[in-house]
Design a protein around this motif. Structure first.
Motif, PDB file in Angstrom:
ATOM      1  N   ALA A  41       0.851  -1.197   0.000  1.00 14.33           N
ATOM      2  CA  ALA A  41       0.000   0.000   0.000  1.00 14.33           C
ATOM      3  C   ALA A  41       0.883   1.243   0.000  1.00 14.33           C
ATOM      4  O   ALA A  41       2.007   1.225   0.521  1.00 14.33           O
ATOM      5  CB  ALA A  41      -0.887  -0.011   1.242  1.00 14.33           C
ATOM      6  N   HIS A  42       0.376   2.318  -0.581  1.00 14.67           N
ATOM      7  CA  HIS A  42       1.206   3.501  -0.803  1.00 14.67           C
ATOM      8  C   HIS A  42       1.797   4.074   0.489  1.00 14.67           C
ATOM      9  O   HIS A  42       2.905   4.592   0.502  1.00 14.67           O
ATOM     10  CB  HIS A  42       0.419   4.559  -1.560  1.00 14.67           C
ATOM     11  CG  HIS A  42       1.334   5.462  -2.323  1.00 14.67           C
ATOM     12  ND1 HIS A  42       2.025   5.022  -3.433  1.00 14.67           N
ATOM     13  CD2 HIS A  42       1.706   6.733  -2.110  1.00 14.67           C
ATOM     14  CE1 HIS A  42       2.779   5.994  -3.873  1.00 14.67           C
ATOM     15  NE2 HIS A  42       2.611   7.058  -3.101  1.00 14.67           N
ATOM     16  N   ASP A  43       1.041   3.970   1.585  1.00 13.16           N
ATOM     17  CA  ASP A  43       1.530   4.513   2.855  1.00 13.16           C
ATOM     18  C   ASP A  43       2.168   3.416   3.717  1.00 13.16           C
ATOM     19  O   ASP A  43       2.312   3.560   4.919  1.00 13.16           O
ATOM     20  CB  ASP A  43       0.372   5.164   3.617  1.00 13.16           C
ATOM     21  CG  ASP A  43      -0.770   4.187   3.841  1.00 13.16           C
ATOM     22  OD1 ASP A  43      -0.694   3.066   3.285  1.00 13.16           O
ATOM     23  OD2 ASP A  43      -1.718   4.536   4.562  1.00 13.16           O
ATOM     24  N   SER A  44       2.565   2.312   3.080  1.00 13.96           N
ATOM     25  CA  SER A  44       3.093   1.183   3.852  1.00 13.96           C
ATOM     26  C   SER A  44       4.501   1.471   4.357  1.00 13.96           C
ATOM     27  O   SER A  44       5.213   2.344   3.851  1.00 13.96           O
ATOM     28  CB  SER A  44       3.117  -0.078   3.000  1.00 13.96           C
ATOM     29  OG  SER A  44       4.124   0.042   2.019  1.00 13.96           O
ATOM     30  N   ALA A  45       4.901   0.688   5.367  1.00 14.13           N
ATOM     31  CA  ALA A  45       6.241   0.823   5.941  1.00 14.13           C
ATOM     32  C   ALA A  45       7.309   0.480   4.903  1.00 14.13           C
ATOM     33  O   ALA A  45       8.401   1.051   4.902  1.00 14.13           O
ATOM     34  CB  ALA A  45       6.359  -0.084   7.154  1.00 14.13           C
ATOM     35  N   LEU A  46       6.981  -0.435   4.003  1.00 19.28           N
ATOM     36  CA  LEU A  46       7.936  -0.813   2.952  1.00 19.28           C
ATOM     37  C   LEU A  46       8.215   0.376   2.031  1.00 19.28           C
ATOM     38  O   LEU A  46       9.361   0.632   1.655  1.00 19.28           O
ATOM     39  CB  LEU A  46       7.390  -2.009   2.151  1.00 19.28           C
ATOM     40  CG  LEU A  46       8.294  -2.562   1.058  1.00 19.28           C
ATOM     41  CD1 LEU A  46       9.639  -3.019   1.615  1.00 19.28           C
ATOM     42  CD2 LEU A  46       7.617  -3.721   0.318  1.00 19.28           C
ATOM     43  N   HIS A  47       7.169   1.094   1.691  1.00 18.31           N
ATOM     44  CA  HIS A  47       7.323   2.304   0.872  1.00 18.31           C
ATOM     45  C   HIS A  47       8.268   3.296   1.543  1.00 18.31           C
ATOM     46  O   HIS A  47       9.104   3.916   0.904  1.00 18.31           O
ATOM     47  CB  HIS A  47       5.965   2.989   0.666  1.00 18.31           C
ATOM     48  CG  HIS A  47       5.417   2.754  -0.706  1.00 18.31           C
ATOM     49  ND1 HIS A  47       5.881   3.404  -1.814  1.00 18.31           N
ATOM     50  CD2 HIS A  47       4.469   1.896  -1.142  1.00 18.31           C
ATOM     51  CE1 HIS A  47       5.235   2.988  -2.877  1.00 18.31           C
ATOM     52  NE2 HIS A  47       4.369   2.057  -2.502  1.00 18.31           N
ATOM     53  N   LYS A  48       8.106   3.426   2.848  1.00  8.28           N
ATOM     54  CA  LYS A  48       8.905   4.388   3.604  1.00  8.28           C
ATOM     55  C   LYS A  48      10.392   4.004   3.579  1.00  8.28           C
ATOM     56  O   LYS A  48      11.270   4.845   3.351  1.00  8.28           O
ATOM     57  CB  LYS A  48       8.410   4.447   5.046  1.00  8.28           C
ATOM     58  CG  LYS A  48       8.426   5.844   5.538  1.00  8.28           C
ATOM     59  CD  LYS A  48       7.596   6.092   6.736  1.00  8.28           C
ATOM     60  CE  LYS A  48       8.153   7.382   7.326  1.00  8.28           C
ATOM     61  NZ  LYS A  48       8.287   7.360   8.730  1.00  8.28           N
ATOM     62  N   VAL A  49      10.664   2.717   3.815  1.00 11.39           N
ATOM     63  CA  VAL A  49      12.051   2.238   3.758  1.00 11.39           C
ATOM     64  C   VAL A  49      12.624   2.542   2.382  1.00 11.39           C
ATOM     65  O   VAL A  49      13.729   3.070   2.231  1.00 11.39           O
ATOM     66  CB  VAL A  49      12.126   0.712   4.038  1.00 11.39           C
ATOM     67  CG1 VAL A  49      13.524   0.178   3.774  1.00 11.39           C
ATOM     68  CG2 VAL A  49      11.709   0.407   5.474  1.00 11.39           C
ATOM     69  N   TYR A  50      11.834   2.220   1.362  1.00 12.99           N
ATOM     70  CA  TYR A  50      12.263   2.399  -0.020  1.00 12.99           C
ATOM     71  C   TYR A  50      12.548   3.877  -0.324  1.00 12.99           C
ATOM     72  O   TYR A  50      13.606   4.224  -0.867  1.00 12.99           O
ATOM     73  CB  TYR A  50      11.179   1.858  -0.956  1.00 12.99           C
ATOM     74  CG  TYR A  50      11.559   1.890  -2.402  1.00 12.99           C
ATOM     75  CD1 TYR A  50      12.321   0.871  -2.956  1.00 12.99           C
ATOM     76  CD2 TYR A  50      11.187   2.951  -3.220  1.00 12.99           C
ATOM     77  CE1 TYR A  50      12.696   0.896  -4.284  1.00 12.99           C
ATOM     78  CE2 TYR A  50      11.561   2.995  -4.547  1.00 12.99           C
ATOM     79  CZ  TYR A  50      12.310   1.955  -5.080  1.00 12.99           C
ATOM     80  OH  TYR A  50      12.695   2.002  -6.391  1.00 12.99           O
ATOM     81  N   GLU A  51      11.607   4.719   0.053  1.00  9.97           N
ATOM     82  CA  GLU A  51      11.772   6.151  -0.235  1.00  9.97           C
ATOM     83  C   GLU A  51      12.988   6.739   0.468  1.00  9.97           C
ATOM     84  O   GLU A  51      13.713   7.561  -0.093  1.00  9.97           O
ATOM     85  CB  GLU A  51      10.517   6.926   0.185  1.00  9.97           C
ATOM     86  CG  GLU A  51       9.466   6.919  -0.911  1.00  9.97           C
ATOM     87  CD  GLU A  51       8.097   7.306  -0.387  1.00  9.97           C
ATOM     88  OE1 GLU A  51       8.030   7.992   0.659  1.00  9.97           O
ATOM     89  OE2 GLU A  51       7.101   6.907  -1.028  1.00  9.97           O
ATOM     90  N   ASN A  52      13.210   6.311   1.710  1.00 11.40           N
ATOM     91  CA  ASN A  52      14.349   6.852   2.458  1.00 11.40           C
ATOM     92  C   ASN A  52      15.698   6.475   1.856  1.00 11.40           C
ATOM     93  O   ASN A  52      16.681   7.179   2.049  1.00 11.40           O
ATOM     94  CB  ASN A  52      14.301   6.381   3.914  1.00 11.40           C
ATOM     95  CG  ASN A  52      13.318   7.198   4.719  1.00 11.40           C
ATOM     96  OD1 ASN A  52      12.863   8.245   4.268  1.00 11.40           O
ATOM     97  ND2 ASN A  52      12.992   6.724   5.893  1.00 11.40           N
ATOM     98  N   LEU A  53      15.727   5.342   1.150  1.00  8.34           N
ATOM     99  CA  LEU A  53      16.999   4.912   0.553  1.00  8.34           C
ATOM    100  C   LEU A  53      17.153   5.385  -0.884  1.00  8.34           C
ATOM    101  O   LEU A  53      18.229   5.291  -1.467  1.00  8.34           O
ATOM    102  CB  LEU A  53      17.096   3.383   0.597  1.00  8.34           C
ATOM    103  CG  LEU A  53      17.186   2.750   1.996  1.00  8.34           C
ATOM    104  CD1 LEU A  53      17.110   1.236   1.889  1.00  8.34           C
ATOM    105  CD2 LEU A  53      18.468   3.171   2.718  1.00  8.34           C
ATOM    106  N   SER A  54      16.079   5.906  -1.447  1.00 10.97           N
ATOM    107  CA  SER A  54      16.082   6.148  -2.889  1.00 10.97           C
ATOM    108  C   SER A  54      17.001   7.287  -3.335  1.00 10.97           C
ATOM    109  O   SER A  54      17.241   7.446  -4.518  1.00 10.97           O
ATOM    110  CB  SER A  54      14.657   6.379  -3.400  1.00 10.97           C
ATOM    111  OG  SER A  54      14.107   7.471  -2.704  1.00 10.97           O
TER     112      SER A  54
END
Ligand code: ACO
Length: 453
Positions: A377-390
């Motif tokens: 989901a767009h607001d998922s914790a996985l998205h957050k990890v991904y965005e922070n490393l991007s």
């Protein structure tokens, strides 16, 4: 507690590097040895402005700020490093400065050391703490940081520097598999630091390569057996059961060879190998003994070639930071994890099983794994990890290149002033990334002061 794993992750590497191709010319060795022979493109390094404390302060504060984690929410903090500037006072205790304003001094953990393995020891401590009766419901923070420098000579090109911070908690998007850690520990003098006045290790390069590969074999065997019991795989082929194999990377070529060793291990365990497909051209190696396999050029070539599609898909994406920064020591394998994540998309990562191999000379090694959540989901914790490393590729591209002659001078300065007190660093702070902590002075009692850019 359920689903213990990585909630957030941050990577720091120096804002300056030396180009490996230019270093080949400067060192006067045959063209292609560092870039093709070892598989390295650039090597990050630190001036006298950065040390193990500053690296750790930088990566922790960046992680906390980016993820808006209150300092009061951390109950365990361990630092894995082999960059020793004090035989008694831990780096963790220095990082406690960041917690002062929050009033939180109630934080377990100190430093863990065994060459490049200290970060993994700190990570296992963090997971074990959350699984234990000592856990108080808060996060554990794991820091792995090092400045990897070698004396002039053939090992110098395999240096690097960097830091990783990982926030460990429950209901994580990257969950550590339970009950499958494969461990191999042994007494060897392959790489060690007996000269406490020097930053440089004593290295038996060839022995270290052999020990690393032997550790891959042993850990793979133990992990594989446990993974089978846990139902991750059926039959001898672990290579099919995982979606990524991420290795500690002293240099990228060794990782490629080690990935191929997994195929060798699988072949030895197959009852009726398919020589028309996966094991094409490998018949003659079915009876090859482990002892005879190290530095066996023909076997190495044959397995690397047969394993190439698997390497390209399951390992190569993890080598971005290793290729661009070099061996960061304790953070290396976690830099591999971060590289693999940013190379993928969130949708691609979902549900994947990632196997990690951590190696520290001397020696201590482990193979263990992570299962990525299915929640995209767009607001998922996985998205957050991904965005922070991007922003990793952008930051890598935003570094400044230092000519080898300057790099050599900076290494000399570090060599001469390591352990000096009082000392005022002279390196420029102009090119440090914003948010980087740097050393401003060391007084005559060896007390270090830092500022943040
Ligand atoms: N073009 C292309 N390839 C070349 C060239 C060239 N001009 N010249 C040499 N090569 C190849 C070699 O054939 C060799 O490839 P191979 O391994 O497939 O045979 C490769 O480049 C390296 O050359 P070597 O002669 O083996 O290198 P050397 O022995 O001088 O140094 C070493 C390599 C041992 C890794 C050294 O850099 C070192 O000691 N590093 C630190 C220790 C280390 O990292 N150990 C690994 C595990 S422990 C840890 O993580 C710290």
């Amino acid at each position: 507690p359920e689903d213990i794993g990585i909630i957030a992750m941050e990577i720091y590497f120096p804002s300056q590097y030396v180009d490996q191709s230019e270093l080949e010319d400067f060192d006067g060795i045959s063209k292609g040895k560092y870039t093709i022979g070892l598989g390295q493109s650039k090597m990050g390094f630190c001036s006298d402005r950065e040390d193990i404390n500053s690296l750790s302060l930088t990566v922790v504060q960046m992680l906390m700020e980016k993820n808006k984690i209150p300092y009061s929410q951390v109950g365990h903090l361990g630092v894995g490093t082999e960059t020793i500037i004090d035989k008694s006072k831990s780096v963790k205790s220095v990082v406690m400065q960041l917690f002062e304003d929050s009033g939180n001094t109630n934080i377990e953990g100190v430093d863990t050391t065994n060459a490049c393995y200290g970060g993994t020891a700190a990570l296992f401590n963090a997971i074990n703490w959350i699984e234990s009766s000592s856990w108080d419901g808060r996060y554990a923070l794991v820091v792995a940081a090092d400045i990897a420098v070698y004396a002039t000579g053939n090992a110098r090109c395999t240096g690097g520097a960097g830091a990783v911070a990982m926030l460990i908690g429950t209901n994580a998007p990257l969950v550590f598999d339970r009950g499958v850690r494969g461990i191999h520990m042994q007494h060897v003098y392959d790489f060690y630091k007996p000269d406490l006045s020097s930053e440089y290790p004593v290295v038996d390069g060839k022995l270290s390569v052999k020990c690393y590969q032997h550790a891959v074999d042993k850990c793979y065997e133990h992990y594989s057996t446990k993974a089978q019991s846990a139902g991750f795989k059926h039959g001898p082929r672990l290579l099919d059961a995982a979606d990524a194999f991420i290795f500690h990377s002293p240099y990228c070529k060794l990782v490629q060879k080690s990935c191929a060793r997994l195929l060798f291990n699988d072949l030895l365990r197959e009852h009726s190998p398919d020589y028309n497909d996966r094991y094409r051209g490998l018949e003659e190696y079915k009876e090859l003994k482990f002892e005879d396999s190290y530095f066996n050029r023909d076997a190495e070539k044959a397995f690397m070639s047969a394993c190439d599609p698997i390497f390209q898909q399951k390992t190569k994406p993890s080598l971005l930071l290793a290729n661009q920064v070099g061996n960061m020591y304790t953070p290396s394998v976690y830099g591999g994890l971060a590289s693999f994540i940013v190379h993928s998309t969130v949708e691609d990562l979902a549900g994947k099983r990632l196997v990690l191999f951590s190696y520290g000379s001397g020696l201590a090694s482990s193979m263990f794994s992570i299962k990525v959540t299915d929640n995209v989901a767009h607001d998922s914790a996985l998205h957050k990890v991904y965005e922070n490393l991007s922003d990793i590729p952008f930051k890598l591209g935003n570094r400044i290149k230092i000519p080898p002659v300057e790099f050599d001078k900076i290494m000399k300065l570090r060599e001469e002033t390591h352990n000096a007190a009082p000392y005022t660093p002279t390196g420029s702070v102009d090119h440090l990334f914003p948010g980087t902590w740097y050393l401003t002075s060391i007084d005559n009692m060896h007390r270090r002061k830092y500022e943040r850019k």
